[in-house]
Design an enzyme around this catalytic site. Sequence first.
Site, mmCIF file in Angstrom:
data_model
loop_
_atom_site.group_PDB
_atom_site.id
_atom_site.type_symbol
_atom_site.label_atom_id
_atom_site.label_comp_id
_atom_site.label_asym_id
_atom_site.label_seq_id
_atom_site.Cartn_x
_atom_site.Cartn_y
_atom_site.Cartn_z
ATOM 1 N N SER A 26 0.854 -1.198 0.000
ATOM 2 C CA SER A 26 0.000 0.000 0.000
ATOM 3 C C SER A 26 0.882 1.237 0.000
ATOM 4 C CB SER A 26 -0.870 -0.029 1.262
ATOM 5 O OG SER A 26 -1.497 1.221 1.489
ATOM 6 N N TYR A 29 -3.933 -0.437 9.891
ATOM 7 C CA TYR A 29 -3.676 -0.692 8.464
ATOM 8 C C TYR A 29 -2.254 -0.235 8.111
ATOM 9 C CZ TYR A 29 -4.630 -0.812 3.403
ATOM 10 O OH TYR A 29 -4.611 -1.098 2.060
HETATM 11 P P1 NAP Z 1 -11.668 -5.282 -1.478
HETATM 12 O O1 NAP Z 1 -12.529 -5.167 -2.688
HETATM 13 O O2 NAP Z 1 -12.230 -4.956 -0.133
HETATM 14 O O3 NAP Z 1 -11.002 -6.719 -1.473
HETATM 15 C C1 NAP Z 1 -10.455 -7.302 -0.308
HETATM 16 C C2 NAP Z 1 -10.416 -8.794 -0.516
HETATM 17 O O4 NAP Z 1 -9.916 -9.411 0.677
HETATM 18 C C3 NAP Z 1 -11.811 -9.372 -0.761
HETATM 19 O O5 NAP Z 1 -11.733 -10.435 -1.648
HETATM 20 C C4 NAP Z 1 -12.175 -9.867 0.636
HETATM 21 O O6 NAP Z 1 -13.173 -10.850 0.644
HETATM 22 C C5 NAP Z 1 -10.842 -10.425 1.076
HETATM 23 N N1 NAP Z 1 -10.829 -10.658 2.507
HETATM 24 C C6 NAP Z 1 -10.903 -9.732 3.484
HETATM 25 N N2 NAP Z 1 -10.933 -10.354 4.688
HETATM 26 C C7 NAP Z 1 -10.874 -11.694 4.452
HETATM 27 C C8 NAP Z 1 -10.878 -12.846 5.281
HETATM 28 N N3 NAP Z 1 -10.960 -12.752 6.621
HETATM 29 N N4 NAP Z 1 -10.816 -14.050 4.697
HETATM 30 C C9 NAP Z 1 -10.760 -14.163 3.359
HETATM 31 N N5 NAP Z 1 -10.758 -13.115 2.515
HETATM 32 C C10 NAP Z 1 -10.807 -11.884 3.068
HETATM 33 O O7 NAP Z 1 -10.458 -4.270 -1.626
HETATM 34 P P2 NAP Z 1 -9.236 -4.222 -2.640
HETATM 35 O O8 NAP Z 1 -8.921 -2.795 -2.822
HETATM 36 O O9 NAP Z 1 -9.441 -5.067 -3.839
HETATM 37 O O10 NAP Z 1 -8.090 -4.824 -1.703
HETATM 38 C C11 NAP Z 1 -7.192 -5.824 -2.115
HETATM 39 C C12 NAP Z 1 -5.839 -5.557 -1.455
HETATM 40 O O11 NAP Z 1 -5.312 -4.335 -1.960
HETATM 41 C C13 NAP Z 1 -5.910 -5.383 0.069
HETATM 42 O O12 NAP Z 1 -4.800 -6.018 0.672
HETATM 43 C C14 NAP Z 1 -5.824 -3.881 0.236
HETATM 44 O O13 NAP Z 1 -5.308 -3.529 1.488
HETATM 45 C C15 NAP Z 1 -4.893 -3.531 -0.895
HETATM 46 N N6 NAP Z 1 -4.889 -2.139 -1.295
HETATM 47 C C16 NAP Z 1 -5.987 -1.558 -1.851
HETATM 48 C C17 NAP Z 1 -5.939 -0.232 -2.226
HETATM 49 C C18 NAP Z 1 -7.109 0.497 -2.846
HETATM 50 O O14 NAP Z 1 -7.007 1.711 -3.087
HETATM 51 N N7 NAP Z 1 -8.202 -0.149 -3.143
HETATM 52 C C19 NAP Z 1 -4.768 0.503 -2.041
HETATM 53 C C20 NAP Z 1 -3.669 -0.119 -1.477
HETATM 54 C C21 NAP Z 1 -3.729 -1.447 -1.123
HETATM 55 P P3 NAP Z 1 -14.745 -10.434 0.821
HETATM 56 O O15 NAP Z 1 -15.187 -9.907 -0.508
HETATM 57 O O16 NAP Z 1 -15.369 -11.696 1.220
HETATM 58 O O17 NAP Z 1 -14.777 -9.370 1.889
#
Ligand code: NAP
Length: 252
Positions: free
Chosen positions: A144, A157
């Site tokens: 991140s 986080y």
């Molecule tokens: P997201 O749509 O909220 O996706 C998060 C994923 O993690 C979903 O598939 C979620 O499953 C899964 N997850 C969360 N808790 C879990 C658990 N206890 N067991 C199994 N699966 C779990 O958000 P995203 O942006 O795509 O995030 C993906 C990664 O990118 C994360 O590590 C996030 O921190 C990182 N990130 C995102 C951004 C951004 O701007 N979006 C920026 C920097 C880093 P469910 O759908 O079942 O909840």
Amino acid sequence: MSSPFDLTGKTAIVTGANTGLGQAIAEALATAGADIVAVGRTPPVDTRFAVEALGRRFHDVSADLSTLEPIGRIVAETVEHFGAVDILVNNAGIIRRNDAALFTEDDWDAVMDVNLKTTFFLTQAVGRRMMEQGRGGKIINIASMLSYQGGIRVPSYAASKSGLAGITKALANEWAGKGINVNAIAPGYFSTNNTTALRADEDRSRDILARIPAGRWGTPADIGGAAVFLSSSAADYVHGTLLAVDGGWLGR
Ligand code: NAP
């Protein structure tokens, strides 16, 4: 001559592949030729459809990554279905927002458990398997901007993603000599469920956009190329790096 980005015959485990960045990464790896094992708590229906439409094999492991319970099953089912594991993308992650002065133990533990603890022990299990296989492997952690910065009202986080940057480098130091590449992608600000609250906050949303040189938030499709690169032989000499995919945010 085959492309250095070709992943044909490789098996990739992607956590949190049902939605957002994980879904886009799974689809990008499948487009490059990999078979996909999707790991998560929500059935990855759309991802399965997209991967199978590309002619790749797909298996999903139902797993709540807030505990270490699923780790053995994830590796065992991957090997049972596809014979080996070549790529691991630690993408699943959560965020909790509150003022530091009000932050609860639950909001601390929940984030650290998924983002850091399970990620480390899943990586340990997959790394052991890769060493047994003796043909190297690629591990990609989804970090991140808060692997570099403190952020606002998200202390657990920031701690988890800064820790993930440390784990990435620590494991790269140990495993580079075994042909296992451990790297991270550091996404900037992307439109996914993770940033719903940020995008709903007009002031924060405007301020974030104003700082992104590319002039837009990232979309999940923006992340796939970096994941394919770090999963491929093109990255064989890349170890312990954080590759920012941020529309220029860090350079500002
Ligand atoms: P997201 O749509 O909220 O996706 C998060 C994923 O993690 C979903 O598939 C979620 O499953 C899964 N997850 C969360 N808790 C879990 C658990 N206890 N067991 C199994 N699966 C779990 O958000 P995203 O942006 O795509 O995030 C993906 C990664 O990118 C994360 O590590 C996030 O921190 C990182 N990130 C995102 C951004 C951004 O701007 N979006 C920026 C920097 C880093 P469910 O759908 O079942 O909840």
